[in-house]
Design a protein around this motif. Sequence first.
Motif, PDB file in Angstrom:
ATOM      1  N   CYS A   1      42.811  44.080  64.563  1.00 50.02           N
ATOM      2  CA  CYS A   1      44.118  43.880  65.193  1.00 50.02           C
ATOM      3  C   CYS A   1      43.930  43.495  66.654  1.00 50.02           C
ATOM      4  O   CYS A   1      42.803  43.332  67.128  1.00 50.02           O
ATOM      5  CB  CYS A   1      44.960  45.148  65.066  1.00 50.02           C
TER       6      CYS A   1
ATOM      7  N   SER B   1      47.749  42.978  63.035  1.00 47.06           N
ATOM      8  CA  SER B   1      48.858  43.626  63.725  1.00 47.06           C
ATOM      9  C   SER B   1      48.612  43.493  65.231  1.00 47.06           C
ATOM     10  O   SER B   1      47.490  43.240  65.677  1.00 47.06           O
ATOM     11  CB  SER B   1      48.997  45.091  63.301  1.00 47.06           C
TER      12      SER B   1
ATOM     13  N   LEU C   1      50.442  51.174  61.483  1.00 43.00           N
ATOM     14  CA  LEU C   1      50.967  49.841  61.750  1.00 43.00           C
ATOM     15  C   LEU C   1      50.369  48.906  60.710  1.00 43.00           C
ATOM     16  O   LEU C   1      49.169  48.635  60.715  1.00 43.00           O
ATOM     17  CB  LEU C   1      50.600  49.397  63.164  1.00 43.00           C
TER      18      LEU C   1
ATOM     19  N   GLU D   1      49.646  45.578  58.163  1.00 44.62           N
ATOM     20  CA  GLU D   1      49.100  44.248  58.415  1.00 44.62           C
ATOM     21  C   GLU D   1      50.165  43.270  58.899  1.00 44.62           C
ATOM     22  O   GLU D   1      51.247  43.158  58.317  1.00 44.62           O
ATOM     23  CB  GLU D   1      48.448  43.717  57.141  1.00 44.62           C
TER      24      GLU D   1
ATOM     25  N   LYS E   1      52.161  43.252  61.423  1.00 47.81           N
ATOM     26  CA  LYS E   1      53.323  43.712  62.204  1.00 47.81           C
ATOM     27  C   LYS E   1      53.041  43.551  63.688  1.00 47.81           C
ATOM     28  O   LYS E   1      51.919  43.736  64.153  1.00 47.81           O
ATOM     29  CB  LYS E   1      53.639  45.181  61.921  1.00 47.81           C
ATOM     30  N   ARG E   2      54.090  43.236  64.447  1.00 49.44           N
ATOM     31  CA  ARG E   2      53.937  43.021  65.884  1.00 49.44           C
ATOM     32  C   ARG E   2      54.860  43.970  66.643  1.00 49.44           C
ATOM     33  O   ARG E   2      56.074  43.915  66.484  1.00 49.44           O
ATOM     34  CB  ARG E   2      54.265  41.579  66.245  1.00 49.44           C
TER      35      ARG E   2
END
Length: 191
Positions: free
Chosen positions: A105, A123, A137, A139, A141-142
């Motif tokens: 990430c 992420s 969190l 995969e 996702k921001r």
Amino acid sequence: MSSAQLHPGVNIIPIHGKAPRIHETAFVAPGSTIIGDVEIGAHSSIWYNCVVRADVFKIRIGERSNVQDGSVLHCDPPRPGDEGGSPLIIGDDVLIGHMAMVHGCTIEDRGFVGLGAIAMNKSVIGSDAMLAAGAMLTEGKRMEPRMLWAGRPAKPMRELSEAAIAGMQAGVAHYTENAKHHADAVNEALS
């Protein structure tokens, strides 16, 4: 002097022609294992019994960031359909709490990963954002800057206050200073 001599009790393992590059001012605690294509920046710290494994792709850790005891850092390689792969990119002044799992990430400058939290491939934890203790969190996702996310899977909860952000930066300063004391204690114990 080699990295192994600068960091006694640390397993520093080259693989696939790539050796860890650890800034001379960084502290890596005994019992940790640093493998492959890893870069650790100035005044950063990797605490006791962490694994930083860049055997299949790269891991970059900026300046004054800390990875606390028992955390595991890894990445995923480029492959068909995912030519960019999932490197692990950690910015400056990042806090990663004890027993976190951080995988492929991006953690932007001043990001925070709480105790036992998980951040998965692709992420992003934004600047001054906090992934709460125990959160996951997922995969891709921001997290936007200055936000708190919590839960499994993690979801946005609220914007962080100025006091919370100042508290995170006080934590960075504490770990940067405390790492110097631990480095001295380790050297004294081994001499």
